[in-house]
Design a protein around this motif. Structure first.
Motif, PDB file in Angstrom:
ATOM      1  N   GLU A 189       0.832  -1.203   0.000  1.00 54.61           N
ATOM      2  CA  GLU A 189       0.000   0.000   0.000  1.00 54.61           C
ATOM      3  C   GLU A 189       0.869   1.256   0.000  1.00 54.61           C
ATOM      4  OE1 GLU A 189      -3.586   2.050   2.658  1.00 54.61           O
ATOM      5  OE2 GLU A 189      -2.861   0.044   3.155  1.00 54.61           O
ATOM      6  N   GLU A 190       1.975   1.225   0.753  1.00 57.01           N
ATOM      7  CA  GLU A 190       2.891   2.372   0.775  1.00 57.01           C
ATOM      8  C   GLU A 190       3.596   2.544  -0.568  1.00 57.01           C
ATOM      9  OE1 GLU A 190       3.054   4.602   3.145  1.00 57.01           O
ATOM     10  OE2 GLU A 190       1.531   3.462   4.223  1.00 57.01           O
ATOM     11  N   ILE A 191       3.931   1.435  -1.224  1.00 55.61           N
ATOM     12  CA  ILE A 191       4.553   1.518  -2.558  1.00 55.61           C
ATOM     13  C   ILE A 191       3.582   2.180  -3.529  1.00 55.61           C
ATOM     14  CG2 ILE A 191       5.395   0.155  -4.517  1.00 55.61           C
ATOM     15  CD1 ILE A 191       6.499  -1.867  -2.503  1.00 55.61           C
ATOM     16  N   MET A 192       2.310   1.840  -3.440  1.00 56.36           N
ATOM     17  CA  MET A 192       1.321   2.453  -4.311  1.00 56.36           C
ATOM     18  C   MET A 192       1.122   3.936  -3.974  1.00 56.36           C
ATOM     19  SD  MET A 192       0.620   0.113  -6.404  1.00 56.36           S
ATOM     20  CE  MET A 192      -0.694   0.960  -7.271  1.00 56.36           C
ATOM     21  N   ASN A 193       1.197   4.281  -2.681  1.00 57.70           N
ATOM     22  CA  ASN A 193       1.022   5.679  -2.263  1.00 57.70           C
ATOM     23  C   ASN A 193       2.189   6.553  -2.697  1.00 57.70           C
ATOM     24  OD1 ASN A 193      -1.410   5.148  -1.046  1.00 57.70           O
ATOM     25  ND2 ASN A 193      -0.557   4.901   1.001  1.00 57.70           N
ATOM     26  N   GLU A 194       3.312   5.934  -3.012  1.00 56.56           N
ATOM     27  CA  GLU A 194       4.508   6.683  -3.408  1.00 56.56           C
ATOM     28  C   GLU A 194       4.236   7.644  -4.551  1.00 56.56           C
ATOM     29  OE1 GLU A 194       7.210   7.479  -6.463  1.00 56.56           O
ATOM     30  OE2 GLU A 194       5.957   5.670  -6.571  1.00 56.56           O
ATOM     31  N   ILE A 198       5.900  14.178  -4.431  1.00 56.30           N
ATOM     32  CA  ILE A 198       6.655  14.920  -5.437  1.00 56.30           C
ATOM     33  C   ILE A 198       7.949  15.419  -4.809  1.00 56.30           C
ATOM     34  CG2 ILE A 198       6.611  16.937  -6.971  1.00 56.30           C
ATOM     35  CD1 ILE A 198       3.416  16.755  -6.460  1.00 56.30           C
ATOM     36  N   VAL A 199       9.077  15.170  -5.502  1.00 54.31           N
ATOM     37  CA  VAL A 199      10.370  15.686  -5.037  1.00 54.31           C
ATOM     38  C   VAL A 199      10.488  17.142  -5.457  1.00 54.31           C
ATOM     39  CG1 VAL A 199      12.869  15.474  -5.193  1.00 54.31           C
ATOM     40  CG2 VAL A 199      11.448  13.412  -5.143  1.00 54.31           C
ATOM     41  N   THR A 210      20.000  15.426   0.695  1.00 54.15           N
ATOM     42  CA  THR A 210      18.748  15.739   1.393  1.00 54.15           C
ATOM     43  C   THR A 210      17.677  16.083   0.365  1.00 54.15           C
ATOM     44  OG1 THR A 210      19.978  16.607   3.293  1.00 54.15           O
ATOM     45  CG2 THR A 210      17.646  17.192   3.125  1.00 54.15           C
ATOM     46  N   TYR A 211      16.593  15.329   0.404  1.00 54.20           N
ATOM     47  CA  TYR A 211      15.466  15.544  -0.503  1.00 54.20           C
ATOM     48  C   TYR A 211      14.320  16.204   0.259  1.00 54.20           C
ATOM     49  CZ  TYR A 211      17.520  12.454  -4.050  1.00 54.20           C
ATOM     50  OH  TYR A 211      18.338  11.887  -5.003  1.00 54.20           O
ATOM     51  N   THR A 212      13.647  17.139  -0.396  1.00 57.59           N
ATOM     52  CA  THR A 212      12.437  17.746   0.157  1.00 57.59           C
ATOM     53  C   THR A 212      11.241  17.250  -0.649  1.00 57.59           C
ATOM     54  OG1 THR A 212      13.660  19.719   0.816  1.00 57.59           O
ATOM     55  CG2 THR A 212      11.254  19.893   0.738  1.00 57.59           C
ATOM     56  N   LEU A 213      10.259  16.716   0.058  1.00 60.02           N
ATOM     57  CA  LEU A 213       9.071  16.142  -0.587  1.00 60.02           C
ATOM     58  C   LEU A 213       7.819  16.926  -0.215  1.00 60.02           C
ATOM     59  CD1 LEU A 213       9.546  12.325   0.153  1.00 60.02           C
ATOM     60  CD2 LEU A 213       9.977  13.466  -2.004  1.00 60.02           C
ATOM     61  N   THR A 214       6.884  16.936  -1.132  1.00 57.19           N
ATOM     62  CA  THR A 214       5.537  17.392  -0.826  1.00 57.19           C
ATOM     63  C   THR A 214       4.566  16.358  -1.392  1.00 57.19           C
ATOM     64  OG1 THR A 214       4.008  19.254  -0.928  1.00 57.19           O
ATOM     65  CG2 THR A 214       5.216  18.745  -2.943  1.00 57.19           C
ATOM     66  N   GLN A 215       3.288  16.533  -1.120  1.00 59.68           N
ATOM     67  CA  GLN A 215       2.298  15.549  -1.559  1.00 59.68           C
ATOM     68  C   GLN A 215       1.261  16.191  -2.466  1.00 59.68           C
ATOM     69  OE1 GLN A 215       0.339  13.429   1.618  1.00 59.68           O
ATOM     70  NE2 GLN A 215      -0.156  11.692   0.318  1.00 59.68           N
ATOM     71  N   TYR A 216       0.858  15.437  -3.453  1.00 60.68           N
ATOM     72  CA  TYR A 216      -0.173  15.887  -4.396  1.00 60.68           C
ATOM     73  C   TYR A 216      -1.425  16.310  -3.642  1.00 60.68           C
ATOM     74  CZ  TYR A 216      -3.597  15.598  -8.221  1.00 60.68           C
ATOM     75  OH  TYR A 216      -4.583  15.873  -9.122  1.00 60.68           O
ATOM     76  N   ALA A 249       5.778   5.592   2.296  1.00 67.27           N
ATOM     77  CA  ALA A 249       5.809   6.062   0.909  1.00 67.27           C
ATOM     78  C   ALA A 249       6.913   7.082   0.661  1.00 67.27           C
ATOM     79  CB  ALA A 249       4.452   6.659   0.536  1.00 67.27           C
ATOM     80  N   HIS A 250       7.245   7.897   1.670  1.00 70.99           N
ATOM     81  CA  HIS A 250       8.310   8.897   1.503  1.00 70.99           C
ATOM     82  C   HIS A 250       9.621   8.229   1.095  1.00 70.99           C
ATOM     83  CE1 HIS A 250       5.874  10.641   5.073  1.00 70.99           C
ATOM     84  NE2 HIS A 250       5.318  11.023   3.940  1.00 70.99           N
ATOM     85  N   LEU A 251       9.940   7.116   1.748  1.00 72.79           N
ATOM     86  CA  LEU A 251      11.194   6.425   1.459  1.00 72.79           C
ATOM     87  C   LEU A 251      11.156   5.769   0.082  1.00 72.79           C
ATOM     88  CD1 LEU A 251      11.982   4.800   4.934  1.00 72.79           C
ATOM     89  CD2 LEU A 251      12.597   7.057   4.066  1.00 72.79           C
TER      90      LEU A 251
END
Length: 261
Positions: A189-194, A198-199, A210-216, A249-251
């Motif tokens: 489920e986490e793989i699908m949520n990936e 968005i990087v 260091t990566y900064t992520l946000t979510q759709y 999902a972040h990872l």
């Protein structure tokens, strides 16, 4: 247990037990049962709005600073500055607020219900009328049932293959090979949520990126993942992996960005 203390302990808040845990299990993290806290909050707080605000403070996965801000707003909104029970709970906040549990492994246990479930299970086999000579036979029957079920899920994990559904086939396949079916379903489920992450940015430092992520559809939410290429180790600011024991999902978003397999 060869003098090895538990990583985490969950109790109903008994004061004598709390004192014993603090004295004997020096390295263990003690958590208060959320079910008992829920009942106590409902009984002690003056109205349903205050109760709901308290529960939000308890279960919201936020930083300690965000928790403190939420707590102040709750106290002021409901005029609870002189509420004795609430002051007592605030003093114990590190034992029940999810904000202070971040990064500590509790294996998803938040209440003592697992013990109660075991009691309920054994109640099918023994009761107050069970004679002593029958007790051992009945407990043996109960354990046989547990072991039979355990063998069934072990067989499923070892000799069947789940359906792979993501485009990150190699990552998903390895997860299927090394995890039990129940844990794999969570990781899948986490793989699908990936794909919802968005990087936004990445910065290079000596020995790590260091990566900064946000979510759709959640542009105000931000996470930072630090990746160490040498040993392919990574750590996310959410601390969900440390808290629950499996990658979120972040990872997986960073694994995709780094072309890891």
């Amino acid at each position: 247990m060869n003098n090895k203390t538990p990583i985490s302990v969950v109790t109903n808040g008994d004061k004598a037990m709390s004192a014993a845990i603090k004295s004997v299990f020096l390295e263990s993290r003690h958590r208060l049962c959320v079910w008992h806290l829920d009942r106590n909050a409902f009984a002690n707080l003056p109205n349903i709005e205050a109760y709901e605000s308290f529960i939000t403070c308890m279960v919201r996965y936020v930083t300690p600073d965000e928790f403190e801000d939420m707590w102040k707003k709750m106290v002021n909104k409901h005029n609870l500055n002189n509420h004795e029970w609430l002051h007592e709970m605030y003093a114990k906040k590190k034992k029940w607020a999810k904000a202070y549990m971040r990064g500590h492994f509790f294996s998803r246990c938040r209440s003592t219900q697992r013990c109660e479930a075991m009691n309920e299970f054994f109640n099918r086999y023994v009761n107050r009328k069970t004679r002593l000579y029958q007790l051992f036979q009945q407990v043996d029957r109960a354990l046989t049932c547990i072991r039979h079920n355990e063998m069934g899920v072990d067989f499923s994990s070892n000799y069947t293959k789940p359906i792979l559904i993501s485009k990150l086939v190699k990552i998903e396949k390895q997860a299927a090979n090394i995890l039990t079916r129940e844990m794999f379903s969570r990781v899948q489920e986490e793989i699908m949520n990936e794909q919802t992450f968005i990087v936004l940015d990445s910065t290079e430092s000596e020995g790590y990126r260091t990566y900064t992520l946000t979510q759709y559809e959640c542009p105000d939410s931000k996470w930072e993942v630090v990746y160490y290429p040498k040993d392919q180790h990574m750590k996310c600011s959410c601390l969900l992996f440390e808290s629950y024991g499996y990658p979120y999902a972040h990872l997986f978003a960073i694994m995709k960005a780094e072309h890891l397999k």
